[in-house]
Design a protein around this motif. Structure first.
Motif, PDB file in Angstrom:
ATOM      1  N   TYR A   1      10.274  17.510   1.200  1.00  0.00           N
ATOM      2  CA  TYR A   1       9.810  16.234   1.758  1.00  0.00           C
ATOM      3  C   TYR A   1      10.340  15.067   0.928  1.00  0.00           C
ATOM      4  CZ  TYR A   1       6.873  12.392   3.275  1.00  0.00           C
ATOM      5  OH  TYR A   1       6.441  11.169   3.747  1.00  0.00           O
ATOM      6  N   THR A   2      10.258  15.200  -0.395  1.00  0.00           N
ATOM      7  CA  THR A   2      10.761  14.147  -1.280  1.00  0.00           C
ATOM      8  C   THR A   2      12.236  13.878  -1.003  1.00  0.00           C
ATOM      9  OG1 THR A   2       9.181  14.763  -3.005  1.00  0.00           O
ATOM     10  CG2 THR A   2      11.087  13.451  -3.685  1.00  0.00           C
TER      11      THR A   2
ATOM     12  N   ASP B   1       2.020  29.284  -8.773  1.00  0.00           N
ATOM     13  CA  ASP B   1       0.575  29.510  -8.700  1.00  0.00           C
ATOM     14  C   ASP B   1      -0.188  28.238  -9.082  1.00  0.00           C
ATOM     15  OD1 ASP B   1      -1.821  30.796  -8.256  1.00  0.00           O
ATOM     16  OD2 ASP B   1      -1.938  31.614 -10.287  1.00  0.00           O
ATOM     17  N   ASN B   2       0.300  27.126  -8.572  1.00  0.00           N
ATOM     18  CA  ASN B   2      -0.340  25.838  -8.840  1.00  0.00           C
ATOM     19  C   ASN B   2       0.181  24.832  -7.813  1.00  0.00           C
ATOM     20  OD1 ASN B   2      -1.971  23.936 -10.036  1.00  0.00           O
ATOM     21  ND2 ASN B   2      -1.188  24.291 -12.102  1.00  0.00           N
ATOM     22  N   PHE B   3      -0.363  23.624  -7.886  1.00  0.00           N
ATOM     23  CA  PHE B   3       0.073  22.585  -6.962  1.00  0.00           C
ATOM     24  C   PHE B   3       1.298  21.861  -7.508  1.00  0.00           C
ATOM     25  CE2 PHE B   3      -3.880  23.548  -5.076  1.00  0.00           C
ATOM     26  CZ  PHE B   3      -3.847  23.053  -3.786  1.00  0.00           C
ATOM     27  N   GLU B   4       2.205  21.527  -6.578  1.00  0.00           N
ATOM     28  CA  GLU B   4       3.456  20.873  -6.958  1.00  0.00           C
ATOM     29  C   GLU B   4       3.897  19.984  -5.798  1.00  0.00           C
ATOM     30  OE1 GLU B   4       5.604  19.394  -8.967  1.00  0.00           O
ATOM     31  OE2 GLU B   4       5.617  21.232 -10.159  1.00  0.00           O
TER      32      GLU B   4
ATOM     33  N   PRO C   1       3.821   8.823   3.724  1.00  0.00           N
ATOM     34  CA  PRO C   1       3.435   9.158   2.341  1.00  0.00           C
ATOM     35  C   PRO C   1       4.668   9.138   1.436  1.00  0.00           C
ATOM     36  CG  PRO C   1       2.495  10.727   3.901  1.00  0.00           C
ATOM     37  CD  PRO C   1       3.478   9.894   4.668  1.00  0.00           C
ATOM     38  N   ILE C   2       4.503   8.650   0.224  1.00  0.00           N
ATOM     39  CA  ILE C   2       5.632   8.658  -0.716  1.00  0.00           C
ATOM     40  C   ILE C   2       5.797  10.029  -1.351  1.00  0.00           C
ATOM     41  CG2 ILE C   2       5.465   6.190  -1.218  1.00  0.00           C
ATOM     42  CD1 ILE C   2       4.056   6.989  -3.859  1.00  0.00           C
TER      43      ILE C   2
ATOM     44  N   THR D   1       0.846  -1.198   0.000  1.00  0.00           N
ATOM     45  CA  THR D   1       0.000   0.000   0.000  1.00  0.00           C
ATOM     46  C   THR D   1       0.880   1.247   0.000  1.00  0.00           C
ATOM     47  OG1 THR D   1      -1.800  -1.129   1.178  1.00  0.00           O
ATOM     48  CG2 THR D   1      -1.746   1.278   1.309  1.00  0.00           C
ATOM     49  N   LYS D   2       0.466   2.240  -0.785  1.00  0.00           N
ATOM     50  CA  LYS D   2       1.190   3.511  -0.814  1.00  0.00           C
ATOM     51  C   LYS D   2       0.227   4.663  -0.545  1.00  0.00           C
ATOM     52  CE  LYS D   2       4.970   2.149  -3.914  1.00  0.00           C
ATOM     53  NZ  LYS D   2       5.692   2.442  -5.178  1.00  0.00           N
ATOM     54  N   LYS D   3       0.797   5.781  -0.058  1.00  0.00           N
ATOM     55  CA  LYS D   3      -0.014   6.951   0.295  1.00  0.00           C
ATOM     56  C   LYS D   3       0.603   8.232  -0.273  1.00  0.00           C
ATOM     57  CE  LYS D   3       0.391   5.824   4.653  1.00  0.00           C
ATOM     58  NZ  LYS D   3       0.303   5.802   6.131  1.00  0.00           N
ATOM     59  N   ILE D   4      -0.257   9.169  -0.619  1.00  0.00           N
ATOM     60  CA  ILE D   4       0.173  10.509  -1.030  1.00  0.00           C
ATOM     61  C   ILE D   4      -0.705  11.521  -0.303  1.00  0.00           C
ATOM     62  CG2 ILE D   4       0.319  12.164  -2.925  1.00  0.00           C
ATOM     63  CD1 ILE D   4       0.914   9.909  -4.813  1.00  0.00           C
ATOM     64  N   GLU D   5      -0.086  12.589   0.221  1.00  0.00           N
ATOM     65  CA  GLU D   5      -0.837  13.644   0.905  1.00  0.00           C
ATOM     66  C   GLU D   5      -1.046  14.835  -0.028  1.00  0.00           C
ATOM     67  OE1 GLU D   5       0.675  14.924   4.628  1.00  0.00           O
ATOM     68  OE2 GLU D   5       0.379  12.985   5.615  1.00  0.00           O
ATOM     69  N   PHE D   6      -2.264  15.381   0.019  1.00  0.00           N
ATOM     70  CA  PHE D   6      -2.585  16.615  -0.700  1.00  0.00           C
ATOM     71  C   PHE D   6      -2.952  17.675   0.334  1.00  0.00           C
ATOM     72  CE2 PHE D   6      -2.831  13.752  -4.222  1.00  0.00           C
ATOM     73  CZ  PHE D   6      -2.542  14.527  -5.338  1.00  0.00           C
ATOM     74  N   ILE D   7      -2.161  18.726   0.397  1.00  0.00           N
ATOM     75  CA  ILE D   7      -2.357  19.798   1.372  1.00  0.00           C
ATOM     76  C   ILE D   7      -2.970  20.988   0.634  1.00  0.00           C
ATOM     77  CG2 ILE D   7      -1.199  21.320   3.024  1.00  0.00           C
ATOM     78  CD1 ILE D   7       1.075  19.113   3.039  1.00  0.00           C
ATOM     79  N   THR D   8      -4.217  21.318   0.961  1.00  0.00           N
ATOM     80  CA  THR D   8      -4.925  22.360   0.202  1.00  0.00           C
ATOM     81  C   THR D   8      -5.276  23.570   1.070  1.00  0.00           C
ATOM     82  OG1 THR D   8      -7.172  21.531   0.602  1.00  0.00           O
ATOM     83  CG2 THR D   8      -5.932  20.510  -1.193  1.00  0.00           C
TER      84      THR D   8
END
Length: 222
Positions: A158-159, A150-153, A139-140, A96-103
């Protein structure tokens, strides 16, 4: 029939009031409509698109949505801005893998039109390799708003912090996959040899001699 002027005035006033109320409702709806981050990607196993993978959206640890990938391996979600999400990628028999989205913390003037984060890939692999996958409890990757773009990246810091451990895991995985491929190749050669020997004896009508070769082949590939 003559309608008194006072009644006409009252009727116009009511119509005007209804019109103002209608405009107010539209303005309130526009003001309270929450902007979103539209995301889409693909789940793969190596270079192959992976079907039957579950992609769960968690908000504060609680599942909000789920997609099970079809043959295309694709998934897509619409995330409301102003909170943090975890996407969990899983399939029975796979890691199982996870990714976080911080908005959070996006300027209102930037957030009002929403954002798109598209085309990213997540690769799962089978869990029967006996590898230390404890790094995948984290999270990977973390995706957040970048004011410069001015966008998500993805969060480069962290990487960088987990890159060495992920690279170590990837190297160990590739070694295990190489060893497995060599074993399968060796098994295939033994199977072909057993079948060829059996066929040779069978063609010569030496049926009793052919039988052990066929039995050997059936054990190699039950």
């Amino acid at each position: 029939m003559i309608i008194p002027t006072t009644i006409l005035r009252e009727t116009k006033a009511k119509h005007f009031a209804c019109y103002l109320l209608f405009l107010l409702i539209i303005c309130v709806n526009l003001a309270t409509a929450q902007s979103t981050l539209e995301i889409d990607g693909t789940v793969k196993e190596g270079r192959v698109r992976l079907s039957g993978a579950a992609v769960d959206v968690l908000k504060n640890g609680v599942k909000q949505d789920r997609i099970v990938t079809a043959q295309s391996g694709k998934f897509a979600f619409e995330l409301y801005l102003g909170t943090d999400y975890t996407l969990v990628f899983s399939k029975k028999g796979y890691v199982t893998k996870k990714i976080e989205f911080i908005t959070k913390d996006i300027p209102e003037d930037k957030a009002k039109f929403g954002f798109t984060y598209s085309g990213f890939e997540v690769s799962l692999f089978k869990e029967n390799y006996g590898l230390d996958v404890s790094i995948l409890e984290k999270p990977i990757g973390k995706i957040s708003y970048d004011p410069k773009l001015d966008n998500f990246e993805h969060d480069k810091e962290y990487t960088k912090s987990i890159q060495a451990e992920l690279a170590k895991l990837q190297k160990a995985l590739e070694q295990k996959q190489k060893e497995e491929a060599e074993k399968l190749e060796q098994l295939e050669q033994l199977y072909k040899t057993a079948i060829a020997n059996g066929n040779k004896e069978f063609t010569a009508k030496q049926y009793l001699n052919a039988k052990p070769y066929y039995l050997e082949a059936s054990k190699l590939k039950p």
